[in-house]
Structure formats: structure tokens, C-alpha cells
Design a protein around this motif. Sequence first.
Motif, mmCIF file in Angstrom:
data_model
loop_
_atom_site.group_PDB
_atom_site.id
_atom_site.type_symbol
_atom_site.label_atom_id
_atom_site.label_comp_id
_atom_site.label_asym_id
_atom_site.label_seq_id
_atom_site.Cartn_x
_atom_site.Cartn_y
_atom_site.Cartn_z
ATOM 1 N N VAL A 42 0.852 -1.188 0.000
ATOM 2 C CA VAL A 42 0.000 0.000 0.000
ATOM 3 C C VAL A 42 0.890 1.241 0.000
ATOM 4 O O VAL A 42 2.077 1.154 0.295
ATOM 5 C CB VAL A 42 -0.930 0.022 1.237
ATOM 6 C CG1 VAL A 42 -1.971 -1.076 1.163
ATOM 7 C CG2 VAL A 42 -0.146 -0.075 2.532
ATOM 8 N N LEU A 43 0.318 2.391 -0.332
ATOM 9 C CA LEU A 43 1.100 3.623 -0.279
ATOM 10 C C LEU A 43 1.488 3.962 1.152
ATOM 11 O O LEU A 43 2.591 4.434 1.421
ATOM 12 C CB LEU A 43 0.329 4.788 -0.901
ATOM 13 C CG LEU A 43 0.167 4.735 -2.414
ATOM 14 C CD1 LEU A 43 -0.674 5.908 -2.905
ATOM 15 C CD2 LEU A 43 1.527 4.728 -3.098
ATOM 16 N N SER A 44 0.569 3.717 2.094
ATOM 17 C CA SER A 44 0.818 3.972 3.512
ATOM 18 C C SER A 44 -0.103 3.078 4.334
ATOM 19 O O SER A 44 -1.247 2.846 3.945
ATOM 20 C CB SER A 44 0.533 5.437 3.851
ATOM 21 O OG SER A 44 0.597 5.643 5.252
ATOM 22 N N VAL A 45 0.388 2.612 5.466
ATOM 23 C CA VAL A 45 -0.443 1.785 6.348
ATOM 24 C C VAL A 45 -1.322 2.639 7.263
ATOM 25 O O VAL A 45 -2.208 2.118 7.932
ATOM 26 C CB VAL A 45 0.409 0.816 7.199
ATOM 27 C CG1 VAL A 45 1.173 -0.138 6.304
ATOM 28 C CG2 VAL A 45 1.343 1.569 8.128
ATOM 29 N N ILE A 46 -1.108 3.935 7.255
ATOM 30 C CA ILE A 46 -1.885 4.840 8.107
ATOM 31 C C ILE A 46 -3.351 4.799 7.699
ATOM 32 O O ILE A 46 -3.693 4.913 6.529
ATOM 33 C CB ILE A 46 -1.339 6.277 8.023
ATOM 34 C CG1 ILE A 46 0.079 6.316 8.601
ATOM 35 C CG2 ILE A 46 -2.245 7.257 8.767
ATOM 36 C CD1 ILE A 46 0.800 7.627 8.387
ATOM 37 N N GLY A 47 -4.214 4.593 8.682
ATOM 38 C CA GLY A 47 -5.648 4.573 8.440
ATOM 39 C C GLY A 47 -6.215 3.201 8.101
ATOM 40 O O GLY A 47 -7.421 3.058 7.952
ATOM 41 N N ILE A 48 -5.359 2.203 7.986
ATOM 42 C CA ILE A 48 -5.842 0.859 7.705
ATOM 43 C C ILE A 48 -6.078 0.144 9.031
ATOM 44 O O ILE A 48 -5.149 -0.001 9.834
ATOM 45 C CB ILE A 48 -4.852 0.073 6.815
ATOM 46 C CG1 ILE A 48 -4.730 0.782 5.451
ATOM 47 C CG2 ILE A 48 -5.315 -1.365 6.639
ATOM 48 C CD1 ILE A 48 -3.774 0.147 4.489
ATOM 49 N N PRO A 49 -7.309 -0.296 9.294
ATOM 50 C CA PRO A 49 -7.635 -0.927 10.581
ATOM 51 C C PRO A 49 -7.041 -2.334 10.699
ATOM 52 O O PRO A 49 -6.538 -2.897 9.721
ATOM 53 C CB PRO A 49 -9.165 -0.982 10.566
ATOM 54 C CG PRO A 49 -9.529 -1.026 9.124
ATOM 55 C CD PRO A 49 -8.477 -0.219 8.406
ATOM 56 N N ASP A 50 -7.122 -2.909 11.900
ATOM 57 C CA ASP A 50 -6.585 -4.243 12.154
ATOM 58 C C ASP A 50 -7.373 -5.345 11.452
ATOM 59 O O ASP A 50 -6.847 -6.425 11.218
ATOM 60 C CB ASP A 50 -6.540 -4.519 13.656
ATOM 61 C CG ASP A 50 -5.481 -3.683 14.351
ATOM 62 O OD1 ASP A 50 -4.515 -3.256 13.693
ATOM 63 O OD2 ASP A 50 -5.616 -3.449 15.568
ATOM 64 N N PRO A 72 6.201 0.108 6.741
ATOM 65 C CA PRO A 72 5.715 1.392 6.213
ATOM 66 C C PRO A 72 4.820 1.290 4.978
ATOM 67 O O PRO A 72 3.877 2.055 4.835
ATOM 68 C CB PRO A 72 7.006 2.156 5.904
ATOM 69 C CG PRO A 72 7.981 1.623 6.896
ATOM 70 C CD PRO A 72 7.639 0.153 7.033
ATOM 71 N N ASN A 73 5.084 0.338 4.085
ATOM 72 C CA ASN A 73 4.284 0.217 2.862
ATOM 73 C C ASN A 73 3.770 -1.197 2.598
ATOM 74 O O ASN A 73 3.336 -1.491 1.485
ATOM 75 C CB ASN A 73 5.088 0.691 1.640
ATOM 76 C CG ASN A 73 5.426 2.152 1.747
ATOM 77 O OD1 ASN A 73 6.516 2.502 2.170
ATOM 78 N ND2 ASN A 73 4.491 3.003 1.405
ATOM 79 N N GLU A 74 3.832 -2.062 3.597
ATOM 80 C CA GLU A 74 3.376 -3.436 3.430
ATOM 81 C C GLU A 74 2.622 -3.905 4.666
ATOM 82 O O GLU A 74 2.885 -3.442 5.777
ATOM 83 C CB GLU A 74 4.554 -4.391 3.222
ATOM 84 C CG GLU A 74 5.246 -4.232 1.913
ATOM 85 C CD GLU A 74 6.327 -5.274 1.742
ATOM 86 O OE1 GLU A 74 6.445 -5.780 0.605
ATOM 87 O OE2 GLU A 74 7.045 -5.586 2.698
#
Length: 80
Positions: A42-50, A72-74
Motif C-alpha cells: 500500500v502507499l501507507s499503512v496509516i488509516g488501515i484498521p486491524d 511502512p508500505n506493506e
Amino acid sequence: MDNRRETTRRRVLLAGKVMLPGGGVIDCTLRDRSEGGARIKVLSVIGIPDEFRLLVEATGEMVQAKVVWRRPNEIGLRVL
């Protein structure tokens, strides 16, 4: 590298979508997968829930996924 997987992952390059619980969508790329898991980029893991639903665009397959690890990106996933 310590390999704790129960099944072997095979390399893939498939477009996917992280389907967020609130209705949002984040584009991703499946980099490898096994019977019980996957690794997405992904571009960023920020905002992706568990936990989220993962759509594999090429097949239309929709699976419930749980995050096992993050970089950071996976993201490493267990498919539920």
C-alpha cells in the motif's frame, strides 16, 4: 529469516482493494498469498484498521482479513 507460516506463500501481482468498515476504499497490490494469508503493498499503512475486507479485483474474491504485521508500505494478513 524466520518463516513461521503454516503454508507456503506463492508470489502474485494482483490489484486489490482494502474495503474500510466506514465505506472507504484503499488501493493495494497483492504481492504474495497462501491458503491462510497474504502480503499486500500500500502507499501507507496509516488509516488501515486491524481487520477489514480485501477485494481481489481479478477474481472478484472478497475475504475478511486480519493484520498480522505492518511495515511502512506493506501489511501481512491472515485471511479469516
